[in-house]
Write a protein that holds these residues in place. Structure first.
Motif, PDB file in Angstrom:
ATOM      1  N   ALA A 391     -80.182  32.570  16.814  1.00  0.00           N
ATOM      2  CA  ALA A 391     -80.343  32.521  18.117  1.00  0.00           C
ATOM      3  C   ALA A 391     -81.764  32.570  18.516  1.00  0.00           C
ATOM      4  O   ALA A 391     -82.344  31.514  19.357  1.00  0.00           O
ATOM      5  CB  ALA A 391     -79.496  33.323  18.963  1.00  0.00           C
ATOM      6  N   TYR A 392     -82.491  33.379  18.129  1.00  0.00           N
ATOM      7  CA  TYR A 392     -83.809  33.487  18.347  1.00  0.00           C
ATOM      8  C   TYR A 392     -84.740  32.344  17.955  1.00  0.00           C
ATOM      9  O   TYR A 392     -85.606  31.626  18.461  1.00  0.00           O
ATOM     10  CB  TYR A 392     -84.590  34.794  17.685  1.00  0.00           C
ATOM     11  CG  TYR A 392     -85.897  35.012  18.046  1.00  0.00           C
ATOM     12  CD1 TYR A 392     -86.601  35.059  19.195  1.00  0.00           C
ATOM     13  CD2 TYR A 392     -86.944  34.825  16.832  1.00  0.00           C
ATOM     14  CE1 TYR A 392     -87.816  35.561  19.397  1.00  0.00           C
ATOM     15  CE2 TYR A 392     -88.161  35.096  17.024  1.00  0.00           C
ATOM     16  CZ  TYR A 392     -88.680  35.326  18.372  1.00  0.00           C
ATOM     17  OH  TYR A 392     -90.097  35.668  18.591  1.00  0.00           O
ATOM     18  N   ALA A 394     -83.389  29.303  17.235  1.00  0.00           N
ATOM     19  CA  ALA A 394     -83.059  28.061  18.024  1.00  0.00           C
ATOM     20  C   ALA A 394     -83.830  28.327  19.321  1.00  0.00           C
ATOM     21  O   ALA A 394     -84.363  26.954  20.080  1.00  0.00           O
ATOM     22  CB  ALA A 394     -81.438  28.190  18.524  1.00  0.00           C
ATOM     23  N   HIS A 395     -83.822  29.305  20.096  1.00  0.00           N
ATOM     24  CA  HIS A 395     -84.775  29.513  21.394  1.00  0.00           C
ATOM     25  C   HIS A 395     -86.317  29.023  21.172  1.00  0.00           C
ATOM     26  O   HIS A 395     -86.779  28.089  21.953  1.00  0.00           O
ATOM     27  CB  HIS A 395     -84.744  30.925  21.753  1.00  0.00           C
ATOM     28  CG  HIS A 395     -85.426  31.110  22.901  1.00  0.00           C
ATOM     29  ND1 HIS A 395     -85.299  30.605  24.236  1.00  0.00           N
ATOM     30  CD2 HIS A 395     -86.677  31.782  23.169  1.00  0.00           C
ATOM     31  CE1 HIS A 395     -86.341  30.977  25.198  1.00  0.00           C
ATOM     32  NE2 HIS A 395     -86.981  31.866  24.369  1.00  0.00           N
ATOM     33  N   GLN A 396     -86.762  29.453  19.952  1.00  0.00           N
ATOM     34  CA  GLN A 396     -88.048  29.037  19.638  1.00  0.00           C
ATOM     35  C   GLN A 396     -88.440  27.663  19.425  1.00  0.00           C
ATOM     36  O   GLN A 396     -89.084  26.978  19.851  1.00  0.00           O
ATOM     37  CB  GLN A 396     -88.667  30.003  18.458  1.00  0.00           C
ATOM     38  CG  GLN A 396     -89.000  31.159  18.844  1.00  0.00           C
ATOM     39  CD  GLN A 396     -89.713  31.891  17.596  1.00  0.00           C
ATOM     40  OE1 GLN A 396     -89.341  31.671  16.590  1.00  0.00           O
ATOM     41  NE2 GLN A 396     -90.373  32.992  17.874  1.00  0.00           N
ATOM     42  N   THR A 398     -86.247  24.822  20.489  1.00  0.00           N
ATOM     43  CA  THR A 398     -86.020  24.123  21.827  1.00  0.00           C
ATOM     44  C   THR A 398     -87.047  24.680  22.716  1.00  0.00           C
ATOM     45  O   THR A 398     -87.188  23.722  23.698  1.00  0.00           O
ATOM     46  CB  THR A 398     -84.688  24.706  22.439  1.00  0.00           C
ATOM     47  OG1 THR A 398     -84.605  25.890  22.540  1.00  0.00           O
ATOM     48  CG2 THR A 398     -83.410  24.271  21.248  1.00  0.00           C
ATOM     49  N   GLY A 399     -87.686  25.647  22.453  1.00  0.00           N
ATOM     50  CA  GLY A 399     -88.904  25.970  23.739  1.00  0.00           C
ATOM     51  C   GLY A 399     -90.193  25.218  23.498  1.00  0.00           C
ATOM     52  O   GLY A 399     -91.001  25.518  24.245  1.00  0.00           O
ATOM     53  N   GLU A 425     -93.263  25.313  27.219  1.00  0.00           N
ATOM     54  CA  GLU A 425     -93.720  27.029  27.198  1.00  0.00           C
ATOM     55  C   GLU A 425     -94.538  27.388  26.096  1.00  0.00           C
ATOM     56  O   GLU A 425     -95.532  28.248  26.331  1.00  0.00           O
ATOM     57  CB  GLU A 425     -92.390  27.861  27.536  1.00  0.00           C
ATOM     58  CG  GLU A 425     -91.646  27.490  28.859  1.00  0.00           C
ATOM     59  CD  GLU A 425     -90.279  28.466  28.756  1.00  0.00           C
ATOM     60  OE1 GLU A 425     -90.159  28.980  28.054  1.00  0.00           O
ATOM     61  OE2 GLU A 425     -89.735  28.222  29.947  1.00  0.00           O
TER      62      GLU A 425
END
Length: 479
Positions: A391-392, A394-396, A398-399, A425
């Motif tokens: 999850a971390y 994937a966040h990185q 997609t961000g 971001e």
């Protein structure tokens, strides 16, 4: 594999060396020997008894892998491989092996327990036969001894009759002596048959009322007074039989050892118990002897009172017997309700929590439960860690996606502040080494962004290079 038969820990360490050597490859991190490492870790858990050395071994393997990553300067994917896949291949199969070892130990202890119970069952069957023989012998002592004592008492009374000739008196004296000898031989025989540590079976046949026993004794010439107090109510058969035996044995001892005395029998019913008190006075002077004196060092009525005390204690009562005012008194207290566990026959093998077999079986069960929990909790823990890591990640990923339209809108020579309004971001942190090694314009600082949000495949990378506060170059690099 050959080393793993005798030294499973050394085999695991060697397999970890082979797997860790794959970290030196610049692109392919996964080693085909990872499955071999998992198999050897499973065999280590199955064959090793102690967990401490295995945990130290795993710590040493992890330290070696991380040190190799630091020396080689590998990328983030290699670090993830060293921190997740290799420890998972070590720890999870090892826990499964330990659980299998505990299951095998539990099965072994169960079979050992079954064999022990079979041996105990055979021993218990033999003890049951001995207890039945002892019970029959005790009943013979209580009933037959009482009847023989009455016969001796009547013979002694006839011996004093004035109508008999001298020969008749001599014959009666011989008869009385023979009966007294028979009583003594019966007492000795019962002493040989009795087992001091065994109790009576919990079931017992019905006996005659105490009133009939006192009446028959009174007809033999003994002065007996019976007194009852309290409400009359039905008692359990075992208690009723115990009360009868207390009165019978006390009358027998009074007839044998205090002929001519007066016997008082008192039965008092309380709220939850029955008290039986049998007291005989001192024998009158000049009364006929009751037979040969007891052997030296053996108290009169000792064996009878011993068996009577065992019978009373068996049903949860108490018995006190002692001389009183020249005579003798027997006081028994019997409960109205008998605890079935107290009088349960030992014919069935019972679970003994303090036996060595029970302790070993309990340890095996406890170990199997703990290892079962560990074998399933560890994968769950690894899964949670992997889920959070994914999850971390994937966040990185997609961000740091720069849309193609925004990338096209950025112009070379544009101010950096204007370009920043089009950017996501954060920058792309996990740029492949081959992409990062491509030449950049001299005197520029470059930032990297992903071209789309695809998480399962490599995508093209956008590179923006700045010279001071101006955008100097922008490139599309193949992922």
């Amino acid at each position: 594999m050959p080393v793993g038969r005798t030294r499973p820990a050394a085999a695991v360490f060697l397999a970890n060396l082979v797997v860790a050597s794959g970290l030196a490859h610049p692109a392919a991190t996964a080693s085909p020997y990872l499955l071999a490492l998992a198999v050897l870790a499973y065999l280590l858990g199955l064959r090793a008894d102690r967990a401490g050395p295995a945990l130290v071994l795993f710590g040493a393997c992890a330290a070696l892998d991380l040190a190799l990553c630091a020396v080689l300067g590998v990328g983030a994917v290699h670090w993830f491989y060293a921190l997740s896949l290799i420890p998972a291949a070590l720890l999870l199969p090892w826990l499964a092996g330990r659980y299998r070892q505990a299951r095998l130990a539990l099965v072994h202890e169960g079979w050992e327990r079954a064999r022990s119970l079979e041996e105990r069952q055979r021993s218990v069957a033999e003890q049951a036969r001995l207890r039945e023989r002892t019970r029959i012998a005790s009943d013979m002592h209580d009933s037959l001894g009482h009847e023989l004592s009455l016969i001796a008492l009547r013979a002694g009374a006839l011996e004093l009759s004035p109508t008999l000739t001298g020969q008749d008196r001599a014959d009666l004296a011989v008869l009385r002596a023979a009966v007294s000898d028979a009583v003594g031989h019966l007492r000795d025989t019962i002493g040989v048959l009795r087992e001091d540590t065994e109790g009576e079976e919990p079931t017992a046949p019905a006996v005659e009322p105490v009133e009939e026993l006192v009446a028959r004794t009174r007809e033999s010439g003994v002065t007996v007074h019976l007194r009852r107090e309290g409400p009359a109510r039905a008692l359990p058969p075992l208690v009723d039989r115990g009360a009868y035996r207390v009165v019978q044995e006390s009358l027998t001892n009074a007839i044998k050892h205090a002929p001519g005395s007066t016997v008082d029998v008192g039965i008092v019913r309380r709220a939850d118990r029955t008290e039986i008190r049998v007291t005989n006075s001192a024998p009158p002077s000049g009364s006929p002897p009751a037979g040969p004196p007891p052997a030296a060092g053996r108290a009169p009525g000792h064996r009878g009172l011993t068996g009577l005390r065992e019978r009373v204690l068996l049903i949860g009562g108490t018995l006190h017997a002692a001389p009183r005012e020249g005579g003798f008194e027997v006081l028994a207290t019997l409960p109205d309700q008998v605890n079935p566990e107290r009088v349960r026959s030992t014919g069935e093998p019972r679970e003994e929590s303090g036996s060595p077999a029970s302790r070993r079986l309990a340890v095996a069960r406890s170990g199997a439960r703990r290892r079962f929990v560990a074998a399933f909790a560890a994968p769950v823990g690894f899964g949670l860690v992997a889920l959070v890591s994914c999850a971390y990640l994937a966040h990185q990923l997609t961000g740091c996606v720069l849309r193609p339209a925004d990338f096209a809108a950025a112009r070379v020579g544009q101010d950096r502040a204007e370009v920043a309004r089009l950017l996501p971001e954060q920058q792309f942190r996990y740029v492949p080494d081959a992409v990062r090694a491509l030449p950049v314009p001299a005197g520029t600082v470059c930032a990297y962004y992903r071209s789309n949000g695809n998480l399962l495949d490599r995508v093209d990378v956008y590179r923006l290079c700045y010279a001071g506060s101006r955008l100097a170059a922008k490139d599309v690099l193949p992922g």
